[in-house]
Design a protein around this motif. Structure first.
Motif, PDB file in Angstrom:
ATOM      1  N   VAL A   2       0.849  -1.214   0.029  1.00  0.00           N
ATOM      2  CA  VAL A   2       0.076   0.122   0.157  1.00  0.00           C
ATOM      3  C   VAL A   2       0.996   1.219   0.110  1.00  0.00           C
ATOM      4  CG1 VAL A   2      -1.849   1.343   1.157  1.00  0.00           C
ATOM      5  CG2 VAL A   2      -1.854  -1.112   1.313  1.00  0.00           C
ATOM      6  N   GLU A   3       0.608   2.010  -0.986  1.00  0.00           N
ATOM      7  CA  GLU A   3       1.405   3.517  -1.121  1.00  0.00           C
ATOM      8  C   GLU A   3       1.092   4.173   0.185  1.00  0.00           C
ATOM      9  OE1 GLU A   3       1.433   5.000  -4.708  1.00  0.00           O
ATOM     10  OE2 GLU A   3       1.585   3.195  -5.957  1.00  0.00           O
ATOM     11  N   ASN A   4       2.022   5.044   0.593  1.00  0.00           N
ATOM     12  CA  ASN A   4       1.730   6.117   1.538  1.00  0.00           C
ATOM     13  C   ASN A   4       1.831   7.299   1.161  1.00  0.00           C
ATOM     14  OD1 ASN A   4       1.327   7.473   4.072  1.00  0.00           O
ATOM     15  ND2 ASN A   4       3.885   7.383   4.569  1.00  0.00           N
ATOM     16  N   ARG A   5       0.656   7.817   0.590  1.00  0.00           N
ATOM     17  CA  ARG A   5       0.356   9.028   0.001  1.00  0.00           C
ATOM     18  C   ARG A   5      -0.375  10.063   1.186  1.00  0.00           C
ATOM     19  NH1 ARG A   5      -2.180   7.659  -5.742  1.00  0.00           N
ATOM     20  NH2 ARG A   5      -0.474   6.427  -6.470  1.00  0.00           N
ATOM     21  N   PRO A   6       0.334  11.279   1.484  1.00  0.00           N
ATOM     22  CA  PRO A   6      -0.122  11.996   2.679  1.00  0.00           C
ATOM     23  C   PRO A   6      -1.575  12.548   2.338  1.00  0.00           C
ATOM     24  CG  PRO A   6       2.077  12.286   2.340  1.00  0.00           C
ATOM     25  CD  PRO A   6       1.643  11.433   1.056  1.00  0.00           C
ATOM     26  N   TRP A   7      -1.706  13.109   0.996  1.00  0.00           N
ATOM     27  CA  TRP A   7      -2.966  13.312   0.572  1.00  0.00           C
ATOM     28  C   TRP A   7      -4.292  12.501   0.884  1.00  0.00           C
ATOM     29  CZ3 TRP A   7      -6.090  12.084  -3.326  1.00  0.00           C
ATOM     30  CH2 TRP A   7      -5.486  10.874  -4.373  1.00  0.00           C
ATOM     31  N   LEU A   8      -3.886  11.405   0.617  1.00  0.00           N
ATOM     32  CA  LEU A   8      -5.180  10.200   0.947  1.00  0.00           C
ATOM     33  C   LEU A   8      -5.307  10.323   2.399  1.00  0.00           C
ATOM     34  CD1 LEU A   8      -4.089   7.372  -1.625  1.00  0.00           C
ATOM     35  CD2 LEU A   8      -6.031   9.147  -1.704  1.00  0.00           C
TER      36      LEU A   8
END
Length: 282
Positions: A2-8
């Protein structure tokens, strides 16, 4: 991975906060209204901050009732709802456990026919059954009584089906071991099956308690004496007063008190409730 995207993460938290506000705002308005006097609630705009009549309102409804709709103290109405909710939930669990046990572990003629007849009752809405049920209750003299409020509602095809499916998942080796150890049907049921079913029982208790607490139509039909009114009936009668102005501050006070028992049941039994719904290994 799972990618760690701050905006998500920010978006997810924003959605959760909006959902929390949408759900909690009506409860906040109800609480605020329960702390004001009647005159404040009858003139716009609706206040958003608590007032100074909280203890006065709660003490009045708990001890005196309502001059417009009912003089029965709210503690008596809450007790009626509590007795009904406990009776319905415990009765449904007890009857469903016994019925499921008989269907799974006993061999008798038309066993599966009896089960499917129970299961088919799920297709019958309460509106279809309510007139003949009322006639039976009236003929037995159970109007204006706790037995009339509870007994007609304690049969549950859903709970019977759920317990049957759980009992079918119990290994046959366990049954054989209990039989070799000399455990009879009653001891096997009490000492083995009931402890194994505790999470399912807890989950069903929470669901059925809320179901019994929120009943309105059936208590409305079988009770004509105020001493047997439930809290949901009392709320409706207060809001539908004739030749008068509803006391919205007191109505909201009753609403807040009516929410407390179901909320406490859910909070206190939250862990068992979740385990009973999602646990797969018994």
């Amino acid at each position: 991975m799972v990618e760690n995207r701050p905006w998500l993460t920010v978006l997810a938290h924003a959605v959760l906060i909006v959902g929390l506000v949408v759900i909690a705002f009506p409860v906040w308005i109800t609480f605020v209204a329960s702390t004001h006097d009647s005159a404040t609630m009858l003139r716009p705009p609706v206040p958003l901050l608590p007032g100074g009549h909280m203890f006065e309102n709660y003490a009045k409804v708990l001890s005196e009732g309502f001059a417009q709709a009912s003089r029965t103290p709210l503690w008596r109405v809450l007790a009626n709802s509590l007795i009904m909710a406990l009776g319905v939930s415990l009765g449904k669990i007890a009857i469903s456990l016994i019925a499921a046990y008989a269907i799974v572990y006993f061999r008798f003629p038309l066993r599966m026919t009896a089960f499917w007849m129970i299961f088919i009752t799920l297709m019958l809405p309460i509106e279809v059954r309510i007139v003949p049920t009322y006639d039976v209750v009236a003929n037995f003299g159970m109007l204006n009584s706790y037995s009339g409020l509870i007994v007609p509602l304690i049969a549950s095809a859903t709970a019977t089906f759920l317990f049957r499916q759980f009992f079918l998942s119990v290994p046959d080796e366990l049954t054989e071991a209990a039989r070799v150890d000399g455990a009879g049907p009653t001891r096997f049921f009490v000492d083995i099956l009931l402890p194994m079913s505790r999470t399912s029982i807890a989950a069903l208790f929470v669901i059925q308690f809320i179901y019994g607490w929120n009943q309105y139509l059936w208590p409305l039909l079988v009770t004509t004496e105020e001493s047997f009114y439930t809290v949901i009936m009392t709320l409706t009668r207060q809001a539908n007063v004739v030749d008068g102005v509803p006391q919205w501050n007191l109505i909201m006070t009753v609403g807040m008190l009516a929410m407390l028992p179901p909320v406490l049941v859910v909070v206190l039994m939250q862990r068992q409730f979740v385990r009973g719904l999602v646990e797969t290994e018994k």
